[in-house]
Design a protein around this motif. Sequence first.
Motif, mmCIF file in Angstrom:
data_model
loop_
_atom_site.group_PDB
_atom_site.id
_atom_site.type_symbol
_atom_site.label_atom_id
_atom_site.label_comp_id
_atom_site.label_asym_id
_atom_site.label_seq_id
_atom_site.Cartn_x
_atom_site.Cartn_y
_atom_site.Cartn_z
ATOM 1 N N ARG A 169 0.834 -1.204 0.000
ATOM 2 C CA ARG A 169 0.000 0.000 0.000
ATOM 3 C C ARG A 169 0.865 1.248 0.000
ATOM 4 N NH1 ARG A 169 -1.908 1.152 4.487
ATOM 5 N NH2 ARG A 169 -2.886 2.834 3.366
ATOM 6 N N CYS A 170 0.267 2.361 -0.434
ATOM 7 C CA CYS A 170 0.943 3.658 -0.338
ATOM 8 C C CYS A 170 1.133 4.009 1.133
ATOM 9 C CB CYS A 170 0.121 4.740 -1.031
ATOM 10 S SG CYS A 170 0.793 6.406 -0.776
ATOM 11 N N VAL A 171 2.368 4.322 1.495
ATOM 12 C CA VAL A 171 2.688 4.633 2.889
ATOM 13 C C VAL A 171 2.061 5.960 3.324
ATOM 14 C CG1 VAL A 171 4.648 5.176 4.421
ATOM 15 C CG2 VAL A 171 4.804 3.264 2.823
ATOM 16 N N CYS A 172 1.775 6.833 2.364
ATOM 17 C CA CYS A 172 1.238 8.172 2.670
ATOM 18 C C CYS A 172 -0.288 8.198 2.709
ATOM 19 C CB CYS A 172 1.767 9.163 1.640
ATOM 20 S SG CYS A 172 1.618 10.901 2.092
ATOM 21 N N CYS A 173 -0.950 7.167 2.192
ATOM 22 C CA CYS A 173 -2.418 7.116 2.176
ATOM 23 C C CYS A 173 -2.945 6.444 3.436
ATOM 24 C CB CYS A 173 -2.911 6.309 0.975
ATOM 25 S SG CYS A 173 -2.963 7.226 -0.572
ATOM 26 N N LEU A 178 4.511 4.229 -2.951
ATOM 27 C CA LEU A 178 3.709 5.457 -3.000
ATOM 28 C C LEU A 178 2.696 5.366 -4.145
ATOM 29 C CD1 LEU A 178 6.575 8.065 -2.506
ATOM 30 C CD2 LEU A 178 4.848 7.434 -0.805
ATOM 31 N N CYS A 179 1.572 6.063 -3.980
ATOM 32 C CA CYS A 179 0.531 6.027 -5.008
ATOM 33 C C CYS A 179 0.792 7.061 -6.094
ATOM 34 C CB CYS A 179 -0.845 6.287 -4.388
ATOM 35 S SG CYS A 179 -1.074 7.969 -3.792
ATOM 36 N N GLU A 180 0.142 6.804 -7.231
ATOM 37 C CA GLU A 180 0.287 7.707 -8.360
ATOM 38 C C GLU A 180 -1.062 7.829 -9.052
ATOM 39 O OE1 GLU A 180 4.197 8.231 -10.491
ATOM 40 O OE2 GLU A 180 3.161 6.786 -11.728
ATOM 41 N N ASN A 201 -1.307 11.156 -6.015
ATOM 42 C CA ASN A 201 0.005 11.524 -6.569
ATOM 43 C C ASN A 201 1.072 11.672 -5.490
ATOM 44 O OD1 ASN A 201 0.161 11.480 -9.327
ATOM 45 N ND2 ASN A 201 -0.547 13.581 -9.614
ATOM 46 N N HIS A 202 1.007 10.833 -4.464
ATOM 47 C CA HIS A 202 2.018 10.929 -3.410
ATOM 48 C C HIS A 202 3.421 10.615 -3.940
ATOM 49 C CE1 HIS A 202 -1.427 10.450 -0.327
ATOM 50 N NE2 HIS A 202 -1.079 11.710 -0.431
ATOM 51 N N HIS A 203 3.505 9.830 -5.007
ATOM 52 C CA HIS A 203 4.824 9.582 -5.596
ATOM 53 C C HIS A 203 5.418 10.884 -6.126
ATOM 54 C CE1 HIS A 203 7.397 7.863 -9.056
ATOM 55 N NE2 HIS A 203 8.075 7.756 -7.937
HETATM 56 ZN ZN ZN Z 1 -0.876 7.749 -1.479
#
Ligand code: ZN
Length: 171
Positions: free
Chosen positions: A35-39, A78-80, A89-91
């Motif tokens: 998973r995205c670490v920032c989400c 990270l997500c995109e 767009n956390h990447h």
């Molecule tokens: Zn994310």
Amino acid sequence: MANVDHGGVEAARFGISRSPKWPAVEKAHLDKQPRCVCCKPGADTKAALQVHHIFPFHYCIALGRPDLELDQRNLITLCEDEAGKPGENHHLLVGHLDDFQSSNLSVVEDAKTTFYGMAAAAIRADPKWQAKEAKRLAPLDKMTAADKQAFKDAMNTRFPLQTTGPSHAGA
Ligand SMILES: [Zn+2]
């Protein structure tokens, strides 16, 4: 993966390409960190995912640590935001500070705390993000000798060379 390989495109400007071992390392990382670490949990279920290098791999190769391309310590998911795969767009925003020719060396802390769970628009509006963007890492060909030394010191302090283990074989 079908995603655009932004890191690979930037590295290619310097004649550097990914290791043939990268796809297996990338997959192993996604198995471990899917998973995205920032989400927040559940927020990135539709987003494209990228395995991002904390220290960009072409800098590592150019500045003496090619092992860090394939070292799990140097990776974060990270997500995109891509067509048909909406994300925050956390990447781009947290990993690269809005420019794939640069990188955010504080990406882990920023993904887990500073910008955790924030939408793209809120991140762009945050003075903390704007301050980071204003003094981001220079592209490899724009670095001074002092910039390169600071990068090497940060890289070697954070991820000391491992004298044993499978990732030390190099690219
Ligand atoms: Zn994310």
